[in-house]
Motif scaffolding. Structure first.
Motif, PDB file in Angstrom:
ATOM      1  N   PHE A  86       0.848  -1.195   0.000  1.00  9.38           N
ATOM      2  CA  PHE A  86       0.000   0.000   0.000  1.00  9.38           C
ATOM      3  C   PHE A  86       0.880   1.240   0.000  1.00  9.38           C
ATOM      4  CE2 PHE A  86      -2.656   3.200   2.296  1.00  9.38           C
ATOM      5  CZ  PHE A  86      -3.759   3.201   1.454  1.00  9.38           C
ATOM      6  N   VAL A  87       0.633   2.132  -0.971  1.00 14.57           N
ATOM      7  CA  VAL A  87       1.369   3.392  -1.062  1.00 14.57           C
ATOM      8  C   VAL A  87       0.348   4.522  -0.938  1.00 14.57           C
ATOM      9  CG1 VAL A  87       2.914   4.828  -2.444  1.00 14.57           C
ATOM     10  CG2 VAL A  87       3.094   2.327  -2.562  1.00 14.57           C
ATOM     11  N   PRO A  88       0.260   5.178   0.217  1.00 11.82           N
ATOM     12  CA  PRO A  88      -0.774   6.197   0.442  1.00 11.82           C
ATOM     13  C   PRO A  88      -0.828   7.277  -0.626  1.00 11.82           C
ATOM     14  CG  PRO A  88       0.340   5.684   2.493  1.00 11.82           C
ATOM     15  CD  PRO A  88       1.097   4.981   1.420  1.00 11.82           C
ATOM     16  N   SER A  89       0.329   7.740  -1.105  1.00 14.06           N
ATOM     17  CA  SER A  89       0.348   8.840  -2.073  1.00 14.06           C
ATOM     18  C   SER A  89      -0.331   8.469  -3.385  1.00 14.06           C
ATOM     19  CB  SER A  89       1.790   9.278  -2.338  1.00 14.06           C
ATOM     20  OG  SER A  89       2.562   8.194  -2.848  1.00 14.06           O
ATOM     21  N   GLU A  90      -0.404   7.183  -3.681  1.00 12.73           N
ATOM     22  CA  GLU A  90      -1.077   6.754  -4.917  1.00 12.73           C
ATOM     23  C   GLU A  90      -2.590   6.936  -4.828  1.00 12.73           C
ATOM     24  OE1 GLU A  90       0.065   2.750  -5.661  1.00 12.73           O
ATOM     25  OE2 GLU A  90       2.133   3.255  -6.223  1.00 12.73           O
ATOM     26  N   HIS A  91      -3.085   7.207  -3.626  1.00 11.46           N
ATOM     27  CA  HIS A  91      -4.524   7.381  -3.409  1.00 11.46           C
ATOM     28  C   HIS A  91      -4.859   8.776  -2.903  1.00 11.46           C
ATOM     29  CE1 HIS A  91      -4.894   3.019  -3.902  1.00 11.46           C
ATOM     30  NE2 HIS A  91      -3.824   2.926  -3.128  1.00 11.46           N
ATOM     31  N   GLY A  92      -3.937   9.703  -3.080  1.00 11.56           N
ATOM     32  CA  GLY A  92      -4.176  11.071  -2.651  1.00 11.56           C
ATOM     33  C   GLY A  92      -4.120  11.264  -1.154  1.00 11.56           C
ATOM     34  N   LEU A  93      -3.509  10.315  -0.443  1.00  5.52           N
ATOM     35  CA  LEU A  93      -3.367  10.410   1.006  1.00  5.52           C
ATOM     36  C   LEU A  93      -1.984  10.952   1.355  1.00  5.52           C
ATOM     37  CD1 LEU A  93      -4.906   6.937   1.930  1.00  5.52           C
ATOM     38  CD2 LEU A  93      -5.959   9.157   2.343  1.00  5.52           C
ATOM     39  N   PRO A  94      -1.859  11.605   2.511  1.00  3.74           N
ATOM     40  CA  PRO A  94      -0.536  12.081   2.928  1.00  3.74           C
ATOM     41  C   PRO A  94       0.437  10.920   3.090  1.00  3.74           C
ATOM     42  CG  PRO A  94      -2.281  13.038   4.279  1.00  3.74           C
ATOM     43  CD  PRO A  94      -2.920  11.961   3.466  1.00  3.74           C
ATOM     44  N   ASP A  95       1.719  11.186   2.919  1.00  4.52           N
ATOM     45  CA  ASP A  95       2.734  10.155   3.111  1.00  4.52           C
ATOM     46  C   ASP A  95       2.610   9.544   4.502  1.00  4.52           C
ATOM     47  OD1 ASP A  95       3.775  10.548   0.608  1.00  4.52           O
ATOM     48  OD2 ASP A  95       5.380  11.896   1.264  1.00  4.52           O
ATOM     49  N   GLY A  96       2.616   8.228   4.553  1.00  2.00           N
ATOM     50  CA  GLY A  96       2.528   7.535   5.828  1.00  2.00           C
ATOM     51  C   GLY A  96       1.137   7.403   6.393  1.00  2.00           C
ATOM     52  N   CYS A  97       0.138   7.921   5.683  1.00  2.00           N
ATOM     53  CA  CYS A  97      -1.242   7.872   6.188  1.00  2.00           C
ATOM     54  C   CYS A  97      -1.883   6.534   5.843  1.00  2.00           C
ATOM     55  CB  CYS A  97      -2.060   9.020   5.600  1.00  2.00           C
ATOM     56  SG  CYS A  97      -3.811   8.939   6.037  1.00  2.00           S
ATOM     57  N   GLU A  98      -2.046   5.682   6.855  1.00  2.00           N
ATOM     58  CA  GLU A  98      -2.677   4.386   6.641  1.00  2.00           C
ATOM     59  C   GLU A  98      -3.797   4.133   7.647  1.00  2.00           C
ATOM     60  OE1 GLU A  98       0.131   1.173   6.281  1.00  2.00           O
ATOM     61  OE2 GLU A  98       1.557   2.397   5.144  1.00  2.00           O
ATOM     62  N   SER A  99      -4.143   5.150   8.460  1.00  2.00           N
ATOM     63  CA  SER A  99      -5.190   4.950   9.454  1.00  2.00           C
ATOM     64  C   SER A  99      -5.988   6.232   9.647  1.00  2.00           C
ATOM     65  CB  SER A  99      -4.584   4.517  10.788  1.00  2.00           C
ATOM     66  OG  SER A  99      -3.947   5.608  11.420  1.00  2.00           O
ATOM     67  N   CYS A 100      -7.130   6.091  10.309  1.00  2.00           N
ATOM     68  CA  CYS A 100      -8.008   7.237  10.571  1.00  2.00           C
ATOM     69  C   CYS A 100      -7.334   8.295  11.442  1.00  2.00           C
ATOM     70  CB  CYS A 100      -9.281   6.765  11.280  1.00  2.00           C
ATOM     71  SG  CYS A 100     -10.358   5.762  10.272  1.00  2.00           S
ATOM     72  N   SER A 101      -6.409   7.876  12.286  1.00  2.00           N
ATOM     73  CA  SER A 101      -5.787   8.823  13.203  1.00  2.00           C
ATOM     74  C   SER A 101      -5.017   9.912  12.471  1.00  2.00           C
ATOM     75  CB  SER A 101      -4.845   8.087  14.158  1.00  2.00           C
ATOM     76  OG  SER A 101      -3.800   7.451  13.440  1.00  2.00           O
ATOM     77  N   SER A 102      -4.720   9.688  11.188  1.00  2.00           N
ATOM     78  CA  SER A 102      -3.965  10.667  10.409  1.00  2.00           C
ATOM     79  C   SER A 102      -4.866  11.590   9.596  1.00  2.00           C
ATOM     80  CB  SER A 102      -3.004   9.943   9.451  1.00  2.00           C
ATOM     81  OG  SER A 102      -2.151   9.067  10.144  1.00  2.00           O
ATOM     82  N   LEU A 103      -6.184  11.459   9.759  1.00  2.00           N
ATOM     83  CA  LEU A 103      -7.113  12.200   8.906  1.00  2.00           C
ATOM     84  C   LEU A 103      -8.221  12.845   9.731  1.00  2.00           C
ATOM     85  CD1 LEU A 103      -7.677   9.582   6.046  1.00  2.00           C
ATOM     86  CD2 LEU A 103      -6.443  11.750   5.816  1.00  2.00           C
ATOM     87  N   PRO A 104      -8.729  14.005   9.273  1.00  2.82           N
ATOM     88  CA  PRO A 104      -9.958  14.536   9.864  1.00  2.82           C
ATOM     89  C   PRO A 104     -11.146  13.682   9.433  1.00  2.82           C
ATOM     90  CG  PRO A 104      -9.281  15.877   7.994  1.00  2.82           C
ATOM     91  CD  PRO A 104      -8.169  14.887   8.233  1.00  2.82           C
ATOM     92  N   VAL A 105     -12.222  13.725  10.202  1.00  2.83           N
ATOM     93  CA  VAL A 105     -13.376  12.855   9.933  1.00  2.83           C
ATOM     94  C   VAL A 105     -13.888  13.010   8.507  1.00  2.83           C
ATOM     95  CG1 VAL A 105     -15.760  12.360  10.587  1.00  2.83           C
ATOM     96  CG2 VAL A 105     -14.054  12.797  12.358  1.00  2.83           C
ATOM     97  N   GLN A 106     -13.938  14.252   8.005  1.00  4.16           N
ATOM     98  CA  GLN A 106     -14.503  14.483   6.675  1.00  4.16           C
ATOM     99  C   GLN A 106     -13.649  13.880   5.562  1.00  4.16           C
ATOM    100  OE1 GLN A 106     -13.681  16.772   8.896  1.00  4.16           O
ATOM    101  NE2 GLN A 106     -12.544  18.501   8.024  1.00  4.16           N
ATOM    102  N   ALA A 107     -12.415  13.476   5.874  1.00  4.67           N
ATOM    103  CA  ALA A 107     -11.536  12.888   4.858  1.00  4.67           C
ATOM    104  C   ALA A 107     -11.468  11.369   4.958  1.00  4.67           C
ATOM    105  CB  ALA A 107     -10.131  13.489   4.971  1.00  4.67           C
ATOM    106  N   PHE A 108     -12.241  10.766   5.859  1.00  4.69           N
ATOM    107  CA  PHE A 108     -12.203   9.314   6.014  1.00  4.69           C
ATOM    108  C   PHE A 108     -12.535   8.590   4.715  1.00  4.69           C
ATOM    109  CE2 PHE A 108     -12.972   8.757  10.886  1.00  4.69           C
ATOM    110  CZ  PHE A 108     -11.798   9.441  11.128  1.00  4.69           C
ATOM    111  N   VAL A 109     -13.413   9.183   3.906  1.00  7.18           N
ATOM    112  CA  VAL A 109     -13.819   8.520   2.669  1.00  7.18           C
ATOM    113  C   VAL A 109     -12.619   8.241   1.774  1.00  7.18           C
ATOM    114  CG1 VAL A 109     -14.319  10.677   1.429  1.00  7.18           C
ATOM    115  CG2 VAL A 109     -15.474   8.552   0.760  1.00  7.18           C
TER     116      VAL A 109
END
Length: 482
Positions: A67-90
């Protein structure tokens, strides 16, 4: 000579703190029931590392899917909800759907080894049923929420894009469960009210619902005696499609969420200075907070009552929940006065919630009523003051208040800021605190009911016929794993 096929249980949690905790608890129970089976937790690399660190005492296997987070528009190293605000969980929900091919290949290898495989998937990764079906594996969905809340939320999403509000009184009566009546303020997220079927989160949740209806079984983190109504509603919804097994309460031990930080000892030492059952513990969970005006009013209300409080506080809505907390969000010198009078303790770091709830000084829990917090409070006999903020939390409060009388709702707020919410009133805070924590007949009756519920939860895992222990064994028999 006949050979005995190996048994392999594959567990796939969604990457959220409460979800991981639930799956580790399930793994611990399965290890006791299936000492010779292989139990494997599957996730992305960072989540596997976290799960491994949290399960050193268990004999488990782990498998990391690429899994490479950046390939999905996620911040580097972001693989869990704790790294995101609720509105970005989707974004994370959709990114995890891309793991299906890799998961399919993993299950295929297990089957090539002639293992009997049962896949237990978090509700948010129910798409794993596709791989299970392709390879002839048993499949179950695990719900970390309660039965009543899950049944109501399922009904609401299935009614999209238009909720059938009564034109006369404006209330919503669920066609699937006509005994349930909801107010608009109990429906979250507010996109349910807008009926926007093109919304990404709506589309994702409808995909999840379709996948979930193809499973063999549903495991629920609840107890049969605690939620008979909710379990009946779930079984009514699923019909003959899947059996529902209550296997809770999956509650951590007091030290399971011990951060090991020095401030844990500071918190407990402060609690040691307080009278038994006198402290109001306040926490809205790791991902939730309240509006600035609500925070200000709650602080003023606490000061006016004079009751001691322990507040796990985070920046209010509209600010970085993990950022620095500013004094301007509270009444001037509020914290200094609370500290000087020894009536208040503010926690800005991680709170040792299990230890707090187990402490003799804790008299009530002001909570957003997420299900993990509910079970942790009830299992320690602590009454709940409800301030639901989103999702199924509104319905958890309803069940706790109406069926068991162990919760009083203080306020109601939507954490996506799309529904206007008034500040909580000081007079209401004082009244509710007196109801729950005062020396009143109502408070005494609530505490008697809490003892009953606490003992019920404990008894669910009794070796001599506890309902949850029996349900887990019946589930394994149904999956042909016992």
């Amino acid at each position: 000579m006949a050979t005995t096929r190996s048994r392999h249980v594959v567990l796939f949690p969604f990457p959220g703190q409460g979800h991981h905790a639930g799956f580790l608890a399930i793994a611990r129970l399965l290890r006791l029931e299936l000492p010779d089976a292989t139990l494997t937790l599957v996730s992305t690399p960072r989540n596997v590392a976290a799960l491994r660190a949290s399960s050193k005492s268990l004999s488990l296997s782990f498998h990391a899917l690429p899994f490479v987070p950046s390939e999905h528009g996620l911040p580097d190293g972001c693989e869990s909800c704790s790294s995101l605000p609720v509105q970005a969980f989707v974004n994370l929900f959709e990114a995890f759907e891309s793991l299906e091919p890799a998961f399919d290949a993993y299950v295929s290898r297990l089957r090539d080894d002639e293992a009997d495989v049962c896949v237990i998937a978090d509700g948010f990764v129910a798409w794993m049923v596709n791989a299970a079906r392709r390879h002839g594996c048993a499949h179950a969905v695990f719900l970390s929420c309660g039965a009543f809340g899950s049944a109501v939320v399922h009904a609401l999403w299935s009614l999209m894009p238009a909720l059938p509000f009564d034109p006369d009184d404006g209330m919503l009566r669920l066609p699937q469960h006509p005994e349930v009546v909801l107010h608009r303020s109990q429906i979250s997220p507010s996109l349910l009210l807008r009926g926007d079927h093109s919304d990404r989160a709506t589309a994702f949740l409808h995909r999840v619902l379709r996948h979930g209806h193809r499973t063999d079984a549903v495991l629920v983190n609840t107890v049969a005696e605690l939620e008979p109504t909710g379990l009946h509603m779930m079984r009514r919804t699923l019909g003959d499609k899947a059996a529902v097994w209550p296997v809770g309460p999956l509650v951590p031990r007091d030290n399971d969420n011990d951060s090991g930080e020095a401030h844990d000892d500071d918190v407990l030492r402060w609690l040691d200075t307080q009278r038994p059952a006198s402290v109001l513990y306040i926490s809205f969970g790791s991902q939730n907070t309240i509006q600035p005006k609500q925070m200000m009013e709650l602080a003023a209300a606490l000061e006016s009552t004079g009751r001691p409080f322990l507040w796990a506080i985070r920046p209010p809505l509209g600010f970085d929940i993990a950022g620095e907390f500013l004094d301007e969000w509270l009444p001037e010198d509020f914290e200094a006065r609370a500290r000087a009078s020894n009536t208040g303790f503010m926690i800005r770091e991680w709170a040792p919630q299990l230890k707090i709830l187990a402490h003799r000084a804790t008299g009530a829990f002001l909570s957003h009523c997420g299900w993990n917090s509910v079970l942790e409070s009830l299992s320690r006999g602590v009454p709940i003051i409800g301030w639901p903020l989103g999702a199924e939390q509104f319905h958890n409060v309803t069940m706790l208040a109406e069926e068991w009388g162990v919760c009083v709702e203080l306020a109601r707020g939507d954490n996506n800021m799309e529904i206007s919410v008034d500040a909580v009133q000081r007079s209401r805070v004082a009244k509710v605190l007196e109801t729950v924590m005062g020396d009143t007949a109502e408070s005494a009756a609530m505490r008697r009911r809490l003892v009953q519920v606490r003992d019920m939860l404990k008894g669910a895992w009794a070796e001599d016929g506890g309902s949850s222990r029996k349900a887990l064994r019946e589930f394994l028999t149904a999956m042909r794993f016992n």
